[in-house]
Design a protein around this motif. Structure first.
Motif, PDB file in Angstrom:
ATOM      1  N   ARG A  45      10.884 -42.748  34.769  1.00 30.02           N
ATOM      2  CA  ARG A  45      12.151 -42.015  34.712  1.00 30.02           C
ATOM      3  C   ARG A  45      11.864 -40.558  34.384  1.00 30.02           C
ATOM      4  NH1 ARG A  45      17.598 -42.435  34.026  1.00 30.02           N
ATOM      5  NH2 ARG A  45      18.537 -40.884  32.629  1.00 30.02           N
ATOM      6  N   LEU A  46      12.565 -39.655  35.087  1.00 34.81           N
ATOM      7  CA  LEU A  46      12.447 -38.222  34.829  1.00 34.81           C
ATOM      8  C   LEU A  46      13.539 -37.796  33.869  1.00 34.81           C
ATOM      9  CD1 LEU A  46      10.750 -35.744  35.805  1.00 34.81           C
ATOM     10  CD2 LEU A  46      12.624 -35.282  37.403  1.00 34.81           C
ATOM     11  N   ASP A  47      13.165 -37.141  32.778  1.00 34.39           N
ATOM     12  CA  ASP A  47      14.127 -36.663  31.781  1.00 34.39           C
ATOM     13  C   ASP A  47      14.010 -35.156  31.652  1.00 34.39           C
ATOM     14  OD1 ASP A  47      15.551 -38.962  30.594  1.00 34.39           O
ATOM     15  OD2 ASP A  47      13.546 -39.620  30.033  1.00 34.39           O
ATOM     16  N   PHE A  48      15.127 -34.457  31.790  1.00 33.60           N
ATOM     17  CA  PHE A  48      15.136 -33.028  31.508  1.00 33.60           C
ATOM     18  C   PHE A  48      16.578 -32.576  31.329  1.00 33.60           C
ATOM     19  CE2 PHE A  48      16.802 -30.989  35.319  1.00 33.60           C
ATOM     20  CZ  PHE A  48      16.666 -31.988  36.277  1.00 33.60           C
ATOM     21  N   SER A  49      16.707 -31.383  30.767  1.00 30.37           N
ATOM     22  CA  SER A  49      18.031 -30.800  30.573  1.00 30.37           C
ATOM     23  C   SER A  49      17.923 -29.304  30.795  1.00 30.37           C
ATOM     24  CB  SER A  49      18.553 -31.088  29.164  1.00 30.37           C
ATOM     25  OG  SER A  49      19.817 -30.530  28.971  1.00 30.37           O
ATOM     26  N   LEU A  50      18.744 -28.760  31.667  1.00 28.93           N
ATOM     27  CA  LEU A  50      18.694 -27.344  32.003  1.00 28.93           C
ATOM     28  C   LEU A  50      20.098 -26.844  32.273  1.00 28.93           C
ATOM     29  CD1 LEU A  50      17.013 -24.816  32.702  1.00 28.93           C
ATOM     30  CD2 LEU A  50      16.927 -25.640  35.054  1.00 28.93           C
ATOM     31  N   ALA A  51      20.512 -25.765  31.593  1.00 33.98           N
ATOM     32  CA  ALA A  51      21.848 -25.188  31.787  1.00 33.98           C
ATOM     33  C   ALA A  51      21.724 -23.778  32.323  1.00 33.98           C
ATOM     34  CB  ALA A  51      22.620 -25.180  30.475  1.00 33.98           C
ATOM     35  N   ILE A  52      22.673 -23.384  33.179  1.00 30.41           N
ATOM     36  CA  ILE A  52      22.689 -22.040  33.770  1.00 30.41           C
ATOM     37  C   ILE A  52      24.042 -21.400  33.488  1.00 30.41           C
ATOM     38  CG2 ILE A  52      22.384 -20.683  35.862  1.00 30.41           C
ATOM     39  CD1 ILE A  52      20.936 -23.092  37.059  1.00 30.41           C
ATOM     40  N   PRO A  63      14.091 -18.151  26.308  1.00 29.54           N
ATOM     41  CA  PRO A  63      14.748 -17.399  25.232  1.00 29.54           C
ATOM     42  C   PRO A  63      15.638 -18.265  24.352  1.00 29.54           C
ATOM     43  CG  PRO A  63      14.863 -16.188  27.294  1.00 29.54           C
ATOM     44  CD  PRO A  63      14.322 -17.545  27.630  1.00 29.54           C
ATOM     45  N   ALA A  64      16.139 -19.404  24.871  1.00 30.54           N
ATOM     46  CA  ALA A  64      17.010 -20.284  24.098  1.00 30.54           C
ATOM     47  C   ALA A  64      16.236 -21.357  23.352  1.00 30.54           C
ATOM     48  CB  ALA A  64      18.030 -20.953  25.021  1.00 30.54           C
ATOM     49  N   GLY A  65      14.904 -21.348  23.459  1.00 29.78           N
ATOM     50  CA  GLY A  65      14.098 -22.377  22.832  1.00 29.78           C
ATOM     51  C   GLY A  65      13.350 -23.169  23.890  1.00 29.78           C
ATOM     52  N   PRO A  66      12.378 -24.005  23.468  1.00 27.42           N
ATOM     53  CA  PRO A  66      11.583 -24.761  24.437  1.00 27.42           C
ATOM     54  C   PRO A  66      12.434 -25.745  25.246  1.00 27.42           C
ATOM     55  CG  PRO A  66      10.527 -24.745  22.283  1.00 27.42           C
ATOM     56  CD  PRO A  66      11.902 -24.187  22.092  1.00 27.42           C
ATOM     57  N   LEU A  67      12.253 -25.714  26.554  1.00 27.63           N
ATOM     58  CA  LEU A  67      12.874 -26.678  27.448  1.00 27.63           C
ATOM     59  C   LEU A  67      11.781 -27.562  28.024  1.00 27.63           C
ATOM     60  CD1 LEU A  67      15.442 -24.419  29.336  1.00 27.63           C
ATOM     61  CD2 LEU A  67      15.811 -25.820  27.314  1.00 27.63           C
ATOM     62  N   GLY A  68      12.125 -28.845  28.265  1.00 30.08           N
ATOM     63  CA  GLY A  68      11.109 -29.785  28.701  1.00 30.08           C
ATOM     64  C   GLY A  68      11.514 -30.585  29.923  1.00 30.08           C
ATOM     65  N   ILE A  69      10.509 -30.950  30.708  1.00 26.26           N
ATOM     66  CA  ILE A  69      10.643 -31.900  31.802  1.00 26.26           C
ATOM     67  C   ILE A  69       9.654 -33.013  31.521  1.00 26.26           C
ATOM     68  CG2 ILE A  69      10.485 -32.273  34.289  1.00 26.26           C
ATOM     69  CD1 ILE A  69      11.000 -29.325  34.706  1.00 26.26           C
ATOM     70  N   ASP A  70      10.129 -34.240  31.382  1.00 27.06           N
ATOM     71  CA  ASP A  70       9.298 -35.372  31.001  1.00 27.06           C
ATOM     72  C   ASP A  70       9.336 -36.463  32.060  1.00 27.06           C
ATOM     73  OD1 ASP A  70       8.558 -34.361  28.434  1.00 27.06           O
ATOM     74  OD2 ASP A  70      10.539 -34.897  27.690  1.00 27.06           O
ATOM     75  N   LEU A  71       8.169 -37.004  32.374  1.00 28.46           N
ATOM     76  CA  LEU A  71       8.056 -38.183  33.220  1.00 28.46           C
ATOM     77  C   LEU A  71       7.649 -39.328  32.305  1.00 28.46           C
ATOM     78  CD1 LEU A  71       8.169 -39.340  36.094  1.00 28.46           C
ATOM     79  CD2 LEU A  71       5.712 -38.842  36.287  1.00 28.46           C
ATOM     80  N   ALA A  72       8.577 -40.269  32.087  1.00 31.91           N
ATOM     81  CA  ALA A  72       8.376 -41.312  31.092  1.00 31.91           C
ATOM     82  C   ALA A  72       8.399 -42.690  31.743  1.00 31.91           C
ATOM     83  CB  ALA A  72       9.463 -41.235  30.020  1.00 31.91           C
ATOM     84  N   TYR A  73       7.578 -43.578  31.213  1.00 30.74           N
ATOM     85  CA  TYR A  73       7.521 -44.959  31.680  1.00 30.74           C
ATOM     86  C   TYR A  73       8.156 -45.859  30.633  1.00 30.74           C
ATOM     87  CZ  TYR A  73       5.553 -49.464  33.133  1.00 30.74           C
ATOM     88  OH  TYR A  73       5.389 -50.768  33.521  1.00 30.74           O
ATOM     89  N   GLY A  74       9.248 -46.547  31.023  1.00 37.02           N
ATOM     90  CA  GLY A  74       9.898 -47.499  30.138  1.00 37.02           C
ATOM     91  C   GLY A  74       9.213 -48.844  30.234  1.00 37.02           C
ATOM     92  N   GLN A  75       8.480 -49.208  29.205  1.00 39.33           N
ATOM     93  CA  GLN A  75       7.654 -50.413  29.258  1.00 39.33           C
ATOM     94  C   GLN A  75       8.483 -51.680  29.465  1.00 39.33           C
ATOM     95  OE1 GLN A  75       5.440 -51.851  25.643  1.00 39.33           O
ATOM     96  NE2 GLN A  75       3.677 -51.147  26.803  1.00 39.33           N
ATOM     97  N   ARG A  76       9.662 -51.744  28.865  1.00 37.39           N
ATOM     98  CA  ARG A  76      10.486 -52.942  28.969  1.00 37.39           C
ATOM     99  C   ARG A  76      10.974 -53.161  30.398  1.00 37.39           C
ATOM    100  NH1 ARG A  76      15.387 -53.768  24.814  1.00 37.39           N
ATOM    101  NH2 ARG A  76      13.591 -54.147  23.477  1.00 37.39           N
ATOM    102  N   GLU A  77      11.356 -52.086  31.080  1.00 36.58           N
ATOM    103  CA  GLU A  77      11.902 -52.211  32.432  1.00 36.58           C
ATOM    104  C   GLU A  77      10.845 -51.999  33.506  1.00 36.58           C
ATOM    105  OE1 GLU A  77      15.023 -49.356  32.569  1.00 36.58           O
ATOM    106  OE2 GLU A  77      16.357 -50.494  31.237  1.00 36.58           O
ATOM    107  N   GLY A  78       9.663 -51.464  33.123  1.00 35.77           N
ATOM    108  CA  GLY A  78       8.602 -51.252  34.089  1.00 35.77           C
ATOM    109  C   GLY A  78       8.928 -50.185  35.116  1.00 35.77           C
ATOM    110  N   LYS A  79       9.672 -49.138  34.704  1.00 33.56           N
ATOM    111  CA  LYS A  79      10.101 -48.096  35.629  1.00 33.56           C
ATOM    112  C   LYS A  79       9.767 -46.718  35.074  1.00 33.56           C
ATOM    113  CE  LYS A  79      14.069 -50.694  37.451  1.00 33.56           C
ATOM    114  NZ  LYS A  79      15.552 -50.695  37.623  1.00 33.56           N
TER     115      LYS A  79
END
Length: 567
Positions: free
Chosen positions: A558-565, A540-556
């Protein structure tokens, strides 16, 4: 072997096994009939006859709404099943359309209303389309000048044998109306002058426009002062008191219900940028009994802690909204500790779809990079910003454009430790690719013109990385290395592209590529690249996302998300 007459009579007297009739109908009407008809168990011959009679009445009424006026409905036994067989018969179409608009209309507008009629001859008749066409004609009349317009007569004449429906509509425009004075009711705490400060659309003496009434209602509803708002023209449908030019002036009734002026709220949440958080906020919409809005609160995050207090004043005659505020903050992000105190004033003004913000701010900031000496930066800054948005739904990034430009700076001659001028541009655009797919592009450019970054608060420099920047890298980890810390640089560039496929109306899957960096030497800029996949949820507050991203420079990864209750 023969049954005795007594046994046969007993068998006939036993009730038949109860059965639920099954519907047998063409595909074009089966779904509607299944949705609205109520089938129950039918146990014996009298019940079957009663059921058949009821179905004949109800099916005829339902099919008539779709233009079928001669259906055939029969209940029959088919093996062990009871079948309700429905043949809708031929569908009727619109034969002739007669529309009459009684009143003093300009010929051009009369012709425009007739051209816009939504149910022309030859189209299949449906009751829903007939109702919609009538209401659309009336709505067009009511929208401009004719606040007392009404449908005087509407008639649909059905000829089942000819499969034809002839339509007749007579609408009466009534006199033309002007806005009169505002008549405001429901105020206890606030004055009528406060309502006038938010009124940018309804002016006494101007021609009546329905959209202007709606604009005033939306403006008042969007404030912190009122929980419900109703705005309408108090016209008399039988009034004949018109001025010499044929216009009628009518007062505008504004009915209000005041909201409680005090609100205390608490919240908790988690962000991959700054960690877990708890917060408390207090709001007053009538500070000192002057309709000033006070917003104050504290927020405790793992990497940042903030306390703030802001006061906003009602808009002035030119619809400018002023505010003053102060904040204290402590943060430790990427080994850079910051203690900041700030005080400032802002002025907000809306120009159509462009929001303009002017500000003046003084802040003192202690910077403590790990492995490097601490320094203090002070700055008195003037700031100017514009935000332009063009979107059908502000909560849906799949379609729309947003452009943000910020300018600001300080001078050694005016209480700042360094001469600097900061520029920042952010652009985002959503492009729909059909009903289930969309592209999202985002980019940032920032330059702070200054002899060096020394003596400039971090708010006027740049760092990148995190869920709303370059995914695959920690929040604000892309910047200038100072000791073991990452500090802001004078140059910023980021770019992002994302493709989302919506599996159903609620959930979607995305793939994305981000690139960007913040540096202190534009010749040495080297974009860090991150890419990955994600899940999307239309909340209801707009699209929320959970992302699994690969940082090419660091070779790692990382999970990115934001969720408020909130609670």
């Amino acid at each position: 072997m023969h049954k005795s007459p007594v046994l046969a009579a007993l068998l006939l007297a036993l009730p038949a096994a109860a059965a639920v009739p099954q519907l047998q109908a063409p595909e074009e009407v089966r779904e509607m009939l299944s949705r609205y008809l109520e089938f129950g168990e039918v146990a014996d011959a009298p019940a079957q006859a009663a059921f058949e009679r009821r179905m004949q009445r109800e099916v005829a009424k339902l099919l008539a709404t779709e233009g079928y006026f001669s259906p055939h409905v029969v209940l029959r036994q088919h093996g062990d099943e009871l079948l309700l067989a429905v043949l809708p018969g031929p569908r009727s179409r619109i034969g002739s359309v007669h529309i009459e608009i009684v009143g003093d209309l300009d010929p051009e507008r009369r012709e425009s209303l007739l051209r816009a009629w939504k149910l022309p001859a030859g189209q299949p008749f449906r009751q829903a389309d007939w109702d919609e066409a009538k209401q659309a004609l009336l709505a067009e009349l009511l929208a401009v000048d004719y606040a007392a317009a009404r449908l005087q007569e509407s008639r649909a004449e059905v000829d089942p044998e000819a499969r034809r429906v002839d339509l007749t509509v007579v609408a009466t425009s009534g006199p033309r109306y002007r806005f009169g004075e505002l008549q405001i009711s429901g105020l206890k705490r606030y004055s009528e002058d406060l309502v006038g400060r938010f009124n940018r659309s309804v002016k006494p003496g101007e021609p009546y426009r329905e959209e202007k009434l709606l604009a005033l209602q939306v403006a008042l509803q969007g404030t912190a002062y009122f929980s419900s708002v109703s705005v309408m023209l108090e016209h008399d449908d039988n009034s004949t008191a018109a001025s010499a030019d044929g216009w009628v002036s009518a007062p505008v009734r504004v009915q209000l219900r005041e909201r409680s002026p005090y609100q205390l709220s608490f919240g908790a949440g988690y962000s991959t940028n700054t960690g877990a958080r708890v917060e408390a906020a207090y709001r007053s919409s009538d500070l000192f009994g002057r309709a000033w809005e006070l917003h104050t609160g504290v927020r405790f995050e793992q990497l940042r802690q903030t306390a703030y207090a802001d006061v906003f004043f009602p808009p002035d005659d030119e619809q400018r909204r002023d505010g003053v505020g102060t904040a204290v903050e402590h943060s430790d992000i990427e080994n850079l500790g910051i203690r900041r105190f700030a005080i400032g004033a802002t002025r907000l003004q809306q120009f159509g779809s462009i929001e303009q913000r002017l500000g003046i701010n003084w802040q003192e900031e202690q910077q403590s990079p790990q492995g490097s000496p601490s320094t203090t930066a002070r700055a008195l800054t003037a700031q100017l910003g514009w935000i332009w948005r063009h979107a059908r739904d502000p909560l849906d990034p799949a379609e729309g454009i947003s452009l943000q430009l910020q300018l600001g700076g300080g001078s050694k001659a005016l209480l700042s430790d360094q001469d600097f001028f900061r520029t920042y541009l952010r652009y985002s655009q959503g492009i729909p690719l059909g009903a289930s797919d969309a592209l999202l592009f985002r980019g940032e450019l920032g330059v702070t013109f200054a002899p060096s970054a020394q003596g400039i608060p971090q708010d006027f420099l740049f760092r990148a990385g995190g869920s709303n920047s370059v995914r695959g890298y920690a929040y604000q980890s892309l910047g200038v290395k100072q000791g073991e810390a990452t500090v802001g640089g004078r140059y910023l560039a980021t770019i992002s592209g994302e493709y989302t496929h919506w599996i159903n109306p609620t959930w979607g899957a995305a793939v994305f590529v981000d690139a960007g960096n913040a540096v202190d030497d534009r010749q040495a800029i080297d974009l860090a690249v991150g890419y990955g996949v994600g899940a999307r949820w239309r909340s209801p507050a707009g699209p929320l996302g959970i992302d699994l991203a690969y940082g090419q420079r660091e070779g790692k990864l990382r999970l990115d998300f934001s969720l408020a209750i909130p609670f």
